[in-house]
Write an enzyme that holds these catalytic residues in place. Structure first.
Site, PDB file in Angstrom:
ATOM      1  N   ASP A 141      46.118  44.317  39.874  1.00 23.52           N
ATOM      2  CA  ASP A 141      46.983  44.336  39.635  1.00 23.52           C
ATOM      3  C   ASP A 141      47.743  44.975  38.366  1.00 23.52           C
ATOM      4  OD1 ASP A 141      45.300  41.889  38.291  1.00 23.52           O
ATOM      5  OD2 ASP A 141      47.068  40.605  38.061  1.00 23.52           O
ATOM      6  N   GLU A 146      45.859  43.011  32.300  1.00 24.98           N
ATOM      7  CA  GLU A 146      47.481  42.404  32.648  1.00 24.98           C
ATOM      8  C   GLU A 146      48.609  42.148  31.564  1.00 24.98           C
ATOM      9  OE1 GLU A 146      47.222  38.559  34.918  1.00 24.98           O
ATOM     10  OE2 GLU A 146      47.488  38.281  32.837  1.00 24.98           O
TER      11      GLU A 146
END
Length: 406
Positions: free
Chosen positions: A128, A68
């Site tokens: 993500d 991330e």
């Protein structure tokens, strides 16, 4: 360099801007020039504080690195057209997070092991980050015309589709990683949904129908919100493989369906899709959905870090600047005056003179406050898209140069 600046007509303007910024915050709306100065200055501070010379992005809360964190740095580096930082943060991610898995996805967590060596602590993926990295590479290819970026992105997209999406009764659905199955149900994280990215992926990947993820993303977010008393997107929901039901975690002791650190990002992602696609009614409806945040702000002039699905503020003593940047698009669409007030009371005043928000340890807030301010810069001069490719529109949005045309 300083001597050259003092001899140009720009130096007095820059000096005036720097001296007057604190007063400008209190006086009224920021100008696009002021916002761009803040974005550039805080990016430099972020690099100096969180990005090592080799490209590793450090989360000082545990001295770890995550996929991330690398993805955020790549997207922000692209936004600032900082190719040097883009390349080194991506290279570090490939060498340290991708190679340990043996495929083209990325280990989500890296740090010091029990035996004092450094390496991947958890090789499961976080979707993500995988999709943000793929998107950043496609944007980089568009901007810098390096085919290696697009080739790498395509390999990541193939793996995301094959390993991190499923055909469920309610359609093709994005999974949060390669781990969330439990019996006939899957845990789903709505804050991972990035419809704007799927529009770009659909343009470059002829082998997979990424538009299916746009539809399922909006369907899950809309139906999840309808089940809450707060009108807010939850952190996690559960879907069934036996029917098209979407279920919240409603046990008061279970925080998974709170509106919290995860879900705040959904509003920024939806906000970006709305800017990129003004005719996308599902995005506009979600942003305008009545929820308890504007009322909470009016009364308390702050934001809670976690709210249960039925409206109870959990951990009221905790504060995080991340929420102000992440939910800014929703606040701005619902009530521009309240959004401006939040900007001037909570976002900009928390920016230290050196360009750092909050504390050194809060890397998450550093990123989302910056991204919120970045979209505010777009709201100050919103583009009018009538045609053009998805990647061209997104490249135009993620730019501090309003004259750029793609």
């Amino acid at each position: 360099m300083l001597r050259w600046l003092t001899r140009t007509r720009w130096f007095p303007l820059l000096l005036t801007l720097l001296l007057c910024l604190p007063n400008a915050f209190a006086a009224g709306s920021l100008s696009d020039l002021e916002v761009r100065a803040l974005l550039k200055g805080s990016w430099q501070q972020y690099k100096d504080t969180f990005v090592q010379a080799d490209g590793r992005v450090i989360d000082y809360n545990g001295n770890i690195s995550t996929s991330e964190g690398q993805a955020y740095a790549m997207l922000r580096a692209f936004w600032l057209r900082d190719k040097t930082t883009f390349d080194k943060t991506y290279q570090w991610a490939k060498d340290n997070l991708q190679i340990p898995r043996g495929d083209h996805l990325f280990s989500w967590k890296w740090g010091q092991k029990a035996d004092q060596t450094w390496g991947a602590l958890d090789t499961t993926s976080a979707t993500d980050a995988d999709q943000d990295i793929a998107l950043a590479l496609l944007l980089a290819h568009k901007e810098w015309n390096d085919p290696a970026y697009e080739q790498d992105a395509q390999l990541i997209l193939d793996e995301i589709w094959d390993r991190l999406t499923i055909n469920a009764p309610l359609g093709r659905v994005l999974l949060p990683g390669d781990w969330p199955k439990k019996g006939r149900t899957y845990q789903i994280n709505p804050s991972y949904f990035a419809p704007y990215a799927y529009r770009v992926f659909a343009e470059v990947d002829d082998d997979h129908d990424w538009t299916l993820l746009i539809d399922s993303s909006y369907e899950i977010m809309t139906r999840s919100v309808a089940q809450t008393d707060t009108g807010l997107i939850p952190d996690w929901v559960e879907i069934s493989m036996d029917n098209d039901n979407i279920r919240l975690y409603q046990d008061p002791a279970d925080e998974r369906s709170d509106f919290g650190y995860e879900a705040i990002r959904a509003y920024w992602r939806v906000g970006l899709d709305a800017l990129m696609n003004p005719l996308e009614k599902r995005a506009t409806l979600l942003l305008k959905q009545k929820n308890m945040l504007p009322r909470y702000w009016k009364i308390r002039k702050d934001m809670p870090v976690s709210i249960t699905w039925d409206g109870i503020v959990r951990h009221p003593q905790l504060q995080s600047g991340a929420i102000y940047g992440a939910v800014f698009p929703s606040m701005y669409i619902q009530d521009q005056r309240l959004a401006e007030e939040m900007l001037q009371k909570r976002i900009v005043p928390n920016l230290k003179p050196g360009g750092e928000w909050n504390t050194k340890n809060d890397y998450y807030a550093q990123n989302w406050l910056w991204c919120g301010l970045g979209l505010y810069n777009v709201y100050l001069e919103p583009p009018r898209f009538s045609r053009g490719s998805a990647i061209g529109r997104l490249t135009r949005l993620l730019s501090l140069s309003p004259t750029e045309v793609y």
